[in-house]
Every structure is written in structure tokens, then in C-alpha cells.
Design an enzyme around this catalytic site. Structure first.
Site, PDB file in Angstrom:
ATOM      1  N   TYR A 166       0.376 -12.563   0.692  1.00  0.00           N
ATOM      2  CA  TYR A 166       1.074 -12.180   1.616  1.00  0.00           C
ATOM      3  C   TYR A 166       0.269 -10.800   2.327  1.00  0.00           C
ATOM      4  CZ  TYR A 166       2.724  -7.854  -0.987  1.00  0.00           C
ATOM      5  OH  TYR A 166       2.800  -6.634  -1.509  1.00  0.00           O
ATOM      6  N   ARG A 191      -2.763  -9.483   0.460  1.00  0.00           N
ATOM      7  CA  ARG A 191      -2.819  -9.417  -0.998  1.00  0.00           C
ATOM      8  C   ARG A 191      -3.144 -10.929  -1.616  1.00  0.00           C
ATOM      9  NH1 ARG A 191      -0.712  -6.445  -4.759  1.00  0.00           N
ATOM     10  NH2 ARG A 191      -2.703  -7.034  -5.514  1.00  0.00           N
ATOM     11  N   HIS A 244       3.423  -9.956 -10.871  1.00  0.00           N
ATOM     12  CA  HIS A 244       3.573  -8.537 -11.581  1.00  0.00           C
ATOM     13  C   HIS A 244       4.259  -8.724 -13.015  1.00  0.00           C
ATOM     14  CE1 HIS A 244       3.392  -6.187  -7.824  1.00  0.00           C
ATOM     15  NE2 HIS A 244       3.762  -7.362  -7.162  1.00  0.00           N
ATOM     16  N   TYR A 276       8.684 -11.861  -0.652  1.00  0.00           N
ATOM     17  CA  TYR A 276       9.393 -11.333  -1.557  1.00  0.00           C
ATOM     18  C   TYR A 276      11.167 -11.245  -1.278  1.00  0.00           C
ATOM     19  CZ  TYR A 276       5.394  -9.465  -4.434  1.00  0.00           C
ATOM     20  OH  TYR A 276       4.345  -9.329  -4.986  1.00  0.00           O
ATOM     21  N   HIS A 301      -0.418 -13.145  -6.657  1.00  0.00           N
ATOM     22  CA  HIS A 301      -0.373 -12.504  -7.917  1.00  0.00           C
ATOM     23  C   HIS A 301       1.051 -12.374  -8.358  1.00  0.00           C
ATOM     24  CE1 HIS A 301       0.717  -9.565  -4.850  1.00  0.00           C
ATOM     25  NE2 HIS A 301       1.536  -8.993  -5.894  1.00  0.00           N
TER      26      HIS A 301
END
Lengths: 189, 241
Positions: free
Chosen positions: B149, B159, B164, B110, B162
Site C-alpha cells: 500500500y 509498504r 502485523h 486497511y 506485510h
């Protein structure tokens, strides 16, 4: 057709990437009528430690008690440019600040007027679904008869009522305690 | 405004059991010190709850629907086109819903100061976008498939890939923030966030499906993801649940 509503999932630790593009710390511009207020606060966890990655969203009526929304059919004036929506993220100390105007009273169940209030959504890593609460105002006669405040145990109502900051006109303090002794009242919405 | 209008206020449907996550979910450790401990107070749906912010189309700008270009260059990774409809529980489309999305890059990183540098940033990928649904409730954006990640929830925790999603429906109580997953991701059975939704069928609604219809030859794979917001009660009396 009956579909199942999509489940909520946490905003996670990196929500700033998507949601801080539209921060709205000033809800009411200089043209909006009403008593101008600044609401300061901190968001604290169960250990009273500041939460540096929380997002607060607010929704409120204008000073006349009118929402900028098609379902508000009241014969009251709208304020040009007043959306009624605020969004702020907490800083490293868990603090946030929001500038707005005190909303007017809006109708509640059974035609009883609600006391002035601001709807609040709280988002953060560790909250799988956002929480909802309300901010009420100090020294407000309407609080005693407010149909929503009255649903709350009397000794917990103070968690939703902002406090005056002595010596600072128009400045209010309202904190969010996620858990513990002074846990903020949260709603099943 | 007459009293009748107030009495006629129709609230939004409360969730079916098992379809929403609980606040306290110990497998997801961050819930432990952040979940409320006292019972929630049932909130009646008044004018304050059935209204909510109305955004105009000026909330979005050209290019907000394309995450594959940034800072003058093209992002690295498999291009995807994500599209679907935003509907209410009764199947009616939700037009003019503001949808905000954010995600990791193809390496699972991110663009955020708190994200561990387990894999490099992509200078041409910022990871945010915004779209608004059209009159049929449809939305569409183009991106890069995010990588899985690692995170610190438990030993060797990852995780699943995905994206958000944040949505504003017609009301304050129809606000939704969720995550979209990808069909066939082997990490899904091990992810406490995905598995926080108890009902298996409700959980699966968070998984997007590969979509030939929107797959563009030589360009991008399509994924389909419909989002369902709370619908209205049939009668005001249901407000009381």
C-alpha cells in the site's frame, strides 16, 4: 542453540484493527481489594502536540504486592479475576484514561522493596520499538529509596510520578512526553 | 519469599547489537518528532519485569484463526496459511503465547478510518485475527495475502506486503510487536521500516518463506514464519550487562 531474537517493527497507524479488540481500560474489577484510582493523561510529541494514535499497556501487582504470574513465589494473596494488565488507546486529543487499584510494594534488587509502581509500554506509529517507563505515586515515602527511581537523575524523576488532581479523590494525572524539555524517562529494557 | 530468591532473579538477555531498530531513524519520517532525545536509563530486571500478563485460552474464540471469512462471505485475494513456532533464543518453544495479527486486504487497504481510499474495502475482509501457541510453541492462521500500500513517507512510497504481529511472551520485557514480510517482495529494499533493522541477517528474519509443507492443494499457499522472543540470562550477574 542460540537464535537471534526477532526485531521489533512499529505498530503503525492502523493498530486499532488488531489491538483494540482487547482494550482493557478497567484493570481492577469491583471485587479487587485496594485503593481505587483513575489515571488520566495525554501523550505528546516533541512539539507538545497530542498523539492521537498511541497505545498504552500497563502491568502491575495487586494491592498486596503480588503479581498474577507463576514466577511470583511470594506468600501473598492473589485476587480472583485480577490479571494486572491494562490496554488503552489515545483519543483524537491524545488522551487516555485507566481505572485500577494502587499496587502494593514488590521486592527489588538486593531485597530492597520497590515503591508502588505500574510498568508501562508505549506503542505508536513512528516508534519502531515500543518504549518502557513506569508510573509512580505521589506522596509515597517509598519513592525516595526505590532502587529503580534512584537510577534516574533527580530532576527527571518527576516525569514518572503521577500528580494528584486537586479536588478529585483517587484521580491522578500522568502524561507521556515523547521528547523535549519535560521528556518522560524511558528505559533501556 | 527469601532474599536468595531475589538475588537469584534471572533477567532477560539484552539484544545483540544491530538486531533491533533505533528509535530515531530519519528515513522513517514519523520517528523524527516521536523518538526520545535523552539517553534511556538501563532498567534492571526485577520481579516487575520478569513477570507479565498470563492469558488463558478463553482469550481467543473459534474462528479467530481464520481471516478469510467475514460478514457472511468470503474475502477476495490469494488465500494463505501462515504458521510457525514461537521460540526463546535458546530454542525452547514458548507455549500459550497470545499472538494478535492485523493486516490490509488484498488491495492493500486497511479497514481503518485513517486509511486513504486508494483501493476498495472488501466487505468480507476485516483483517484481524488471534491465535495462541500450543504446547510446542506452534501457531497457525489462515488469511489473504495482503497487498502493498502507498504511504506518505516520501515520493512514491509503498509498504511491502506485510502482516502485523503482536506477541506476549512470559514476561513484561518479552513483549514483541513486529511485521512479517513475504519472500521475494520487490519493495523490501526500498522500505525504511523493514530496513530500520541494521543487521542484514536479523532483518531477514522478518521475511516469511513459502512452505510446501503447509500448502493445501486447491486451497491456499503456505508461508512459514518463526518468531524468537528474548531468552533468559544464564546467571543473575548478567543482569548488569
Amino acid at each position: 542453540m542460540k537464535l537471534t531474537a526477532t526485531g521489533n517493527q512499529t505498530v503503525g497507524p492502523y493498530f486499532h484493527i488488531g489491538l483494540s479488540r482487547m482494550l482493557i481500560p478497567v484493570v481492577a474489577g469491583p471485587d479487587a481489594e485496594g485503593k481505587r484510582i483513575t489515571i488520566h493523561g495525554r501523550v505528546l510529541d516533541a512539539d507538545q502536540k497530542p498523539i492521537p494514535d498511541a497505545l498504552i499497556e500497563t502491568w502491575q501487582a495487586n494491592a498486596f504486592g503480588k503479581y498474577a504470574h507463576p514466577e511470583d513465589m511470594q506468600d501473598k494473596p492473589l485476587q480472583k479475576g485480577f490479571l494486572g494488565f491494562g490496554r488503552v488507546a489515545t483519543d483524537d486529543g491524545g488522551a487516555f484514561s485507566l481505572t485500577t487499584i494502587k499496587p502494593g510494594r514488590v521486592p527489588g534488587p538486593g531485597g530492597i522493596l520497590q515503591a508502588p509502581h505500574v510498568e508501562v509500554s508505549v506503542f505508536m506509529r513512528g516508534l519502531l520499538r515500543h518504549l518502557v517507563t513506569r508510573i509512580y505515586f505521589p506522596d509515597e515515602a517509598g519513592n525516595a529509596e526505590d532502587p529503580v527511581l534512584r537510577l534516574v537523575e533527580p530532576d527527571r524523576r518527576a516525569t514518572m510520578i503521577a500528580k494528584k488532581v486537586p479536588g478529585s479523590e483517587g484521580v491522578l494525572e500522568w502524561n507521556v512526553n515523547m521528547a523535549g524539555e519535560n521528556e518522560t524517562v524511558f528505559f533501556d529494557f | 519469599m527469601g532474599t536468595n530468591t531475589i538475588l537469584d532473579m534471572r533477567g532477560y538477555r539484552r539484544p545483540e547489537p544491530g538486531t533491533q531498530p533505533a528509535y530515531l531513524f530519519p528515513p522513517y519520517k514519523s520517528t523524527l518528532r516521536r523518538a526520545p532525545t535523552k539517553p534511556l536509563v538501563l532498567l534492571p530486571h526485577t520481579l516487575s519485569e520478569v513477570t507479565g500478563p498470563v492469558f488463558g485460552h478463553d482469550a481467543i474464540s473459534p474462528g479467530d484463526d481464520d481471516l478469510t471469512h467475514a460478514n457472511g462471505g468470503e474475502a477476495i485475494g490469494p488465500r494463505i496459511i501462515v504458521s510457525g513456532r514461537v521460540l526463546e533464543e535458546d530454542g525452547r518453544p514458548v507455549p500459550n503465547a497470545l499472538v494478535e495479527v492485523w493486516q490490509a486486504n488484498a488491495g492493500g487497504r486497511y479497514r481503518h478510518r485513517n486509511c486513504q481510499p486508494h483501493s476498495p474495502l472488501d466487505p468480507n475482509f476485516n483483517g484481524y485475527g488471534r491465535v495462541m501457541t500450543n504446547s510446542e510453541g506452534r501457531y497457525r492462521f489462515q488469511s489473504i495475502k495482503p497487498g502493498p500500500y502507498p504511504w506518505g513517507n516520501h515520493s512514491n512510497a509503498w509498504r511491502p506486503s506485510h502482516i502485523h504481529f503482536s506477541l506476549f511472551g512470559p514476561a513484561f520485557v518479552s513483549r514483541l510487536v513486529t511485521q512479517m514480510y513475504f519472500e521475494g517482495d520487490p519493495l523490501l529494499p526500498f522500505d525504511p521500516i523493514y530496513n530500520s533493522i541494521p543487521d542484514e541477517n536479523a532483518r531477514k528474519l522478518l521475511i516469511s518463506s513459502f512452505d510446501w509443507e503447509t500448502t493445501v492443494p486447491d486451497h491456499a499457499n503456505g508461508y512459514h514464519f518463526d518468531i524468537v522472543l528474548r531468552g533468559r540470562n544464564e546467571t543473575p550477574m548478567e543482569n548488569k550487562r
